[in-house]
Write a protein that holds these residues in place. Structure first.
Motif, PDB file in Angstrom:
ATOM      1  N   TRP A 132       0.840  -1.201   0.000  1.00  0.00           N
ATOM      2  CA  TRP A 132       0.000   0.000   0.000  1.00  0.00           C
ATOM      3  C   TRP A 132       0.876   1.252   0.000  1.00  0.00           C
ATOM      4  O   TRP A 132       0.586   2.217  -0.708  1.00  0.00           O
ATOM      5  CB  TRP A 132      -0.904  -0.049   1.229  1.00  0.00           C
ATOM      6  CG  TRP A 132      -1.846   1.111   1.394  1.00  0.00           C
ATOM      7  CD1 TRP A 132      -2.219   2.025   0.445  1.00  0.00           C
ATOM      8  CD2 TRP A 132      -2.533   1.472   2.587  1.00  0.00           C
ATOM      9  NE1 TRP A 132      -3.109   2.928   0.977  1.00  0.00           N
ATOM     10  CE2 TRP A 132      -3.314   2.610   2.289  1.00  0.00           C
ATOM     11  CE3 TRP A 132      -2.579   0.948   3.874  1.00  0.00           C
ATOM     12  CZ2 TRP A 132      -4.119   3.234   3.232  1.00  0.00           C
ATOM     13  CZ3 TRP A 132      -3.384   1.554   4.810  1.00  0.00           C
ATOM     14  CH2 TRP A 132      -4.152   2.684   4.498  1.00  0.00           C
ATOM     15  N   VAL A 133       1.960   1.226   0.768  1.00  0.00           N
ATOM     16  CA  VAL A 133       2.880   2.368   0.815  1.00  0.00           C
ATOM     17  C   VAL A 133       3.456   2.634  -0.572  1.00  0.00           C
ATOM     18  O   VAL A 133       3.503   3.782  -1.044  1.00  0.00           O
ATOM     19  CB  VAL A 133       4.018   2.116   1.820  1.00  0.00           C
ATOM     20  CG1 VAL A 133       5.035   3.239   1.769  1.00  0.00           C
ATOM     21  CG2 VAL A 133       3.461   1.982   3.231  1.00  0.00           C
ATOM     22  N   SER A 134       3.886   1.569  -1.244  1.00  0.00           N
ATOM     23  CA  SER A 134       4.479   1.737  -2.571  1.00  0.00           C
ATOM     24  C   SER A 134       3.459   2.266  -3.571  1.00  0.00           C
ATOM     25  O   SER A 134       3.788   3.083  -4.438  1.00  0.00           O
ATOM     26  CB  SER A 134       5.046   0.407  -3.066  1.00  0.00           C
ATOM     27  OG  SER A 134       4.018  -0.550  -3.237  1.00  0.00           O
ATOM     28  N   THR A 135       2.220   1.831  -3.437  1.00  0.00           N
ATOM     29  CA  THR A 135       1.172   2.310  -4.334  1.00  0.00           C
ATOM     30  C   THR A 135       0.884   3.781  -4.092  1.00  0.00           C
ATOM     31  O   THR A 135       0.716   4.565  -5.030  1.00  0.00           O
ATOM     32  CB  THR A 135      -0.122   1.493  -4.136  1.00  0.00           C
ATOM     33  OG1 THR A 135       0.148   0.111  -4.368  1.00  0.00           O
ATOM     34  CG2 THR A 135      -1.211   1.957  -5.100  1.00  0.00           C
ATOM     35  N   VAL A 136       0.844   4.183  -2.818  1.00  0.00           N
ATOM     36  CA  VAL A 136       0.593   5.580  -2.481  1.00  0.00           C
ATOM     37  C   VAL A 136       1.726   6.467  -2.997  1.00  0.00           C
ATOM     38  O   VAL A 136       1.487   7.550  -3.539  1.00  0.00           O
ATOM     39  CB  VAL A 136       0.429   5.744  -0.954  1.00  0.00           C
ATOM     40  CG1 VAL A 136       0.430   7.225  -0.576  1.00  0.00           C
ATOM     41  CG2 VAL A 136      -0.876   5.095  -0.501  1.00  0.00           C
ATOM     42  N   ASN A 137       2.967   5.998  -2.856  1.00  0.00           N
ATOM     43  CA  ASN A 137       4.108   6.788  -3.309  1.00  0.00           C
ATOM     44  C   ASN A 137       4.179   6.884  -4.831  1.00  0.00           C
ATOM     45  O   ASN A 137       4.648   7.882  -5.383  1.00  0.00           O
ATOM     46  CB  ASN A 137       5.412   6.186  -2.774  1.00  0.00           C
ATOM     47  CG  ASN A 137       5.510   6.323  -1.261  1.00  0.00           C
ATOM     48  OD1 ASN A 137       4.896   7.196  -0.660  1.00  0.00           O
ATOM     49  ND2 ASN A 137       6.291   5.450  -0.640  1.00  0.00           N
ATOM     50  N   GLU A 138       3.702   5.819  -5.494  1.00  0.00           N
ATOM     51  CA  GLU A 138       3.817   5.779  -6.945  1.00  0.00           C
ATOM     52  C   GLU A 138       2.632   6.437  -7.637  1.00  0.00           C
ATOM     53  O   GLU A 138       2.781   7.216  -8.568  1.00  0.00           O
ATOM     54  CB  GLU A 138       3.937   4.320  -7.404  1.00  0.00           C
ATOM     55  CG  GLU A 138       4.341   4.178  -8.858  1.00  0.00           C
ATOM     56  CD  GLU A 138       4.507   2.713  -9.234  1.00  0.00           C
ATOM     57  OE1 GLU A 138       3.530   1.955  -9.061  1.00  0.00           O
ATOM     58  OE2 GLU A 138       5.582   2.320  -9.683  1.00  0.00           O
ATOM     59  N   ASP A 139       1.432   6.109  -7.201  1.00  0.00           N
ATOM     60  CA  ASP A 139       0.207   6.633  -7.803  1.00  0.00           C
ATOM     61  C   ASP A 139      -0.628   7.294  -6.715  1.00  0.00           C
ATOM     62  O   ASP A 139      -1.240   6.597  -5.902  1.00  0.00           O
ATOM     63  CB  ASP A 139      -0.599   5.510  -8.460  1.00  0.00           C
ATOM     64  CG  ASP A 139       0.221   4.765  -9.502  1.00  0.00           C
ATOM     65  OD1 ASP A 139       0.812   5.425 -10.357  1.00  0.00           O
ATOM     66  OD2 ASP A 139       0.242   3.524  -9.438  1.00  0.00           O
ATOM     67  N   VAL A 140      -0.667   8.589  -6.697  1.00  0.00           N
ATOM     68  CA  VAL A 140      -1.408   9.326  -5.676  1.00  0.00           C
ATOM     69  C   VAL A 140      -2.819   9.583  -6.191  1.00  0.00           C
ATOM     70  O   VAL A 140      -3.000  10.312  -7.173  1.00  0.00           O
ATOM     71  CB  VAL A 140      -0.709  10.661  -5.332  1.00  0.00           C
ATOM     72  CG1 VAL A 140      -1.514  11.420  -4.295  1.00  0.00           C
ATOM     73  CG2 VAL A 140       0.698  10.401  -4.834  1.00  0.00           C
ATOM     74  N   TYR A 141      -3.800   8.948  -5.557  1.00  0.00           N
ATOM     75  CA  TYR A 141      -5.181   9.107  -5.973  1.00  0.00           C
ATOM     76  C   TYR A 141      -5.917  10.146  -5.139  1.00  0.00           C
ATOM     77  O   TYR A 141      -6.992  10.602  -5.524  1.00  0.00           O
ATOM     78  CB  TYR A 141      -5.922   7.765  -5.869  1.00  0.00           C
ATOM     79  CG  TYR A 141      -5.313   6.675  -6.715  1.00  0.00           C
ATOM     80  CD1 TYR A 141      -5.499   6.639  -8.094  1.00  0.00           C
ATOM     81  CD2 TYR A 141      -4.541   5.669  -6.139  1.00  0.00           C
ATOM     82  CE1 TYR A 141      -4.943   5.636  -8.872  1.00  0.00           C
ATOM     83  CE2 TYR A 141      -3.979   4.666  -6.911  1.00  0.00           C
ATOM     84  CZ  TYR A 141      -4.190   4.655  -8.273  1.00  0.00           C
ATOM     85  OH  TYR A 141      -3.628   3.659  -9.036  1.00  0.00           O
ATOM     86  N   PHE A 142      -5.364  10.502  -3.986  1.00  0.00           N
ATOM     87  CA  PHE A 142      -6.040  11.422  -3.075  1.00  0.00           C
ATOM     88  C   PHE A 142      -5.130  12.602  -2.769  1.00  0.00           C
ATOM     89  O   PHE A 142      -3.934  12.587  -3.076  1.00  0.00           O
ATOM     90  CB  PHE A 142      -6.436  10.696  -1.783  1.00  0.00           C
ATOM     91  CG  PHE A 142      -7.377   9.538  -1.999  1.00  0.00           C
ATOM     92  CD1 PHE A 142      -8.740   9.746  -2.156  1.00  0.00           C
ATOM     93  CD2 PHE A 142      -6.891   8.232  -2.031  1.00  0.00           C
ATOM     94  CE1 PHE A 142      -9.603   8.689  -2.356  1.00  0.00           C
ATOM     95  CE2 PHE A 142      -7.751   7.170  -2.231  1.00  0.00           C
ATOM     96  CZ  PHE A 142      -9.106   7.394  -2.396  1.00  0.00           C
ATOM     97  N   ALA A 143      -5.721  13.598  -2.127  1.00  0.00           N
ATOM     98  CA  ALA A 143      -4.957  14.776  -1.729  1.00  0.00           C
ATOM     99  C   ALA A 143      -3.890  14.386  -0.704  1.00  0.00           C
ATOM    100  O   ALA A 143      -4.056  13.396   0.023  1.00  0.00           O
ATOM    101  CB  ALA A 143      -5.894  15.825  -1.153  1.00  0.00           C
ATOM    102  N   PRO A 144      -2.791  15.141  -0.632  1.00  0.00           N
ATOM    103  CA  PRO A 144      -1.710  14.785   0.304  1.00  0.00           C
ATOM    104  C   PRO A 144      -2.169  14.674   1.754  1.00  0.00           C
ATOM    105  O   PRO A 144      -1.699  13.793   2.490  1.00  0.00           O
ATOM    106  CB  PRO A 144      -0.706  15.924   0.117  1.00  0.00           C
ATOM    107  CG  PRO A 144      -0.950  16.425  -1.264  1.00  0.00           C
ATOM    108  CD  PRO A 144      -2.426  16.275  -1.500  1.00  0.00           C
ATOM    109  N   TRP A 145      -3.080  15.558   2.181  1.00  0.00           N
ATOM    110  CA  TRP A 145      -3.518  15.501   3.578  1.00  0.00           C
ATOM    111  C   TRP A 145      -4.330  14.243   3.848  1.00  0.00           C
ATOM    112  O   TRP A 145      -4.309  13.709   4.961  1.00  0.00           O
ATOM    113  CB  TRP A 145      -4.319  16.751   3.941  1.00  0.00           C
ATOM    114  CG  TRP A 145      -5.685  16.839   3.296  1.00  0.00           C
ATOM    115  CD1 TRP A 145      -5.991  17.364   2.090  1.00  0.00           C
ATOM    116  CD2 TRP A 145      -6.924  16.377   3.867  1.00  0.00           C
ATOM    117  NE1 TRP A 145      -7.341  17.269   1.837  1.00  0.00           N
ATOM    118  CE2 TRP A 145      -7.941  16.672   2.916  1.00  0.00           C
ATOM    119  CE3 TRP A 145      -7.269  15.756   5.063  1.00  0.00           C
ATOM    120  CZ2 TRP A 145      -9.274  16.356   3.126  1.00  0.00           C
ATOM    121  CZ3 TRP A 145      -8.601  15.433   5.284  1.00  0.00           C
ATOM    122  CH2 TRP A 145      -9.592  15.738   4.333  1.00  0.00           C
ATOM    123  N   ILE A 146      -5.006  13.727   2.818  1.00  0.00           N
ATOM    124  CA  ILE A 146      -5.769  12.485   2.994  1.00  0.00           C
ATOM    125  C   ILE A 146      -4.827  11.296   3.100  1.00  0.00           C
ATOM    126  O   ILE A 146      -5.000  10.421   3.960  1.00  0.00           O
ATOM    127  CB  ILE A 146      -6.757  12.299   1.827  1.00  0.00           C
ATOM    128  CG1 ILE A 146      -7.852  13.374   1.869  1.00  0.00           C
ATOM    129  CG2 ILE A 146      -7.389  10.904   1.881  1.00  0.00           C
ATOM    130  CD1 ILE A 146      -8.843  13.280   0.745  1.00  0.00           C
TER     131      ILE A 146
END
Length: 222
Positions: free
Chosen positions: A141-155
């Motif tokens: 999940w961490v790698s997915t968040v770092n690679e493809d950001v689907y939400f705003a940074p604060w989310i």
């Protein structure tokens, strides 16, 4: 705010089948049958705290671990998929061996002899709740968040903490209500739910492997 609840909901749908609090309830009842009510409540509280701590460490240290050992994102997804598939198949086709029952009985005897025995970290928090599959999923999940950001940074910064806190609360409530849950659902009900979650895990693991292989092919042709 809607996007925050959406992120939390999606994360819970992915992690809850892996966490599977109902199987932890059955294990908790078998290991705490010689404990007093206060001791059970203490173990339930400690287990939920440990679960939260394990998931937080896995989330925030996941990238560091990957960089230290040179693990690629496709490799992580394939490995995580294999681990999750193994857990899913074990949930789909459970087979308790004599060794498993012997371990449970020896643990129960130890608890009977020593009332203060701590079962909150092992086996309740790890590996029953936050086991290898959950940790692999969180790191992926961490790698997915770092690679493809689907939400705003604060989310993306706030959602993981709220998700892990929600899962810990669910585990705490389930363990505190273990006797009532077992009475209502029954052993057969817990087994049926566990099999259903196992099927979902197998489906997710296959998708993880597919995504990892596709990324390797895309990198090879790039």
């Amino acid at each position: 705010m809607f996007e925050l609840f959406k992120a939390i909901g999606l994360s819970l749908m992915v992690l809850l089948p892996l966490v599977n609090p109902l199987t932890t309830v059955a294990l908790f009842l078998s290991l705490s049958k010689n404990m007093t009510v206060d001791e059970r409540n203490q173990q339930a509280r400690l287990a939920s705290i440990y679960v939260f701590a394990i998931m937080m460490v896995a989330f925030y240290a996941g990238t560091l671990v990957m960089n230290t050992f040179g693990i690629s994102i496709p490799g992580l997804r394939i490995a995580g998929g294999l681990i999750v598939s193994f857990i899913g198949f074990r949930m789909l086709f459970p087979a308790q061996t004599d060794d498993d029952s012997g371990i449970a009985e020896s643990k129960a005897r130890e608890i009977h002899k020593h009332k203060a025995t701590n079962i909150a970290f092992v086996p309740l928090a790890m590996p029953s709740t936050a086991g290898p599959g959950t940790i692999a999923m969180i790191i992926s999940w961490v790698s997915t968040v770092n690679e493809d950001v689907y939400f705003a940074p604060w989310i993306t910064a706030l959602a993981p903490v709220l998700v892990f806190l929600t899962i810990s609360l669910i585990v705490w409530i389930a363990l505190r209500s273990s006797s009532a849950i077992m009475h209502v659902v029954g052993a057969s009900g817990i087994e049926a739910i566990s099999r259903l979650m196992g099927f979902l895990l197998v489906c997710m693991s296959v998708q993880f492997v597919i995504n990892g292989v596709l990324e390797i092919i895309a990198d090879y042709h790039a």
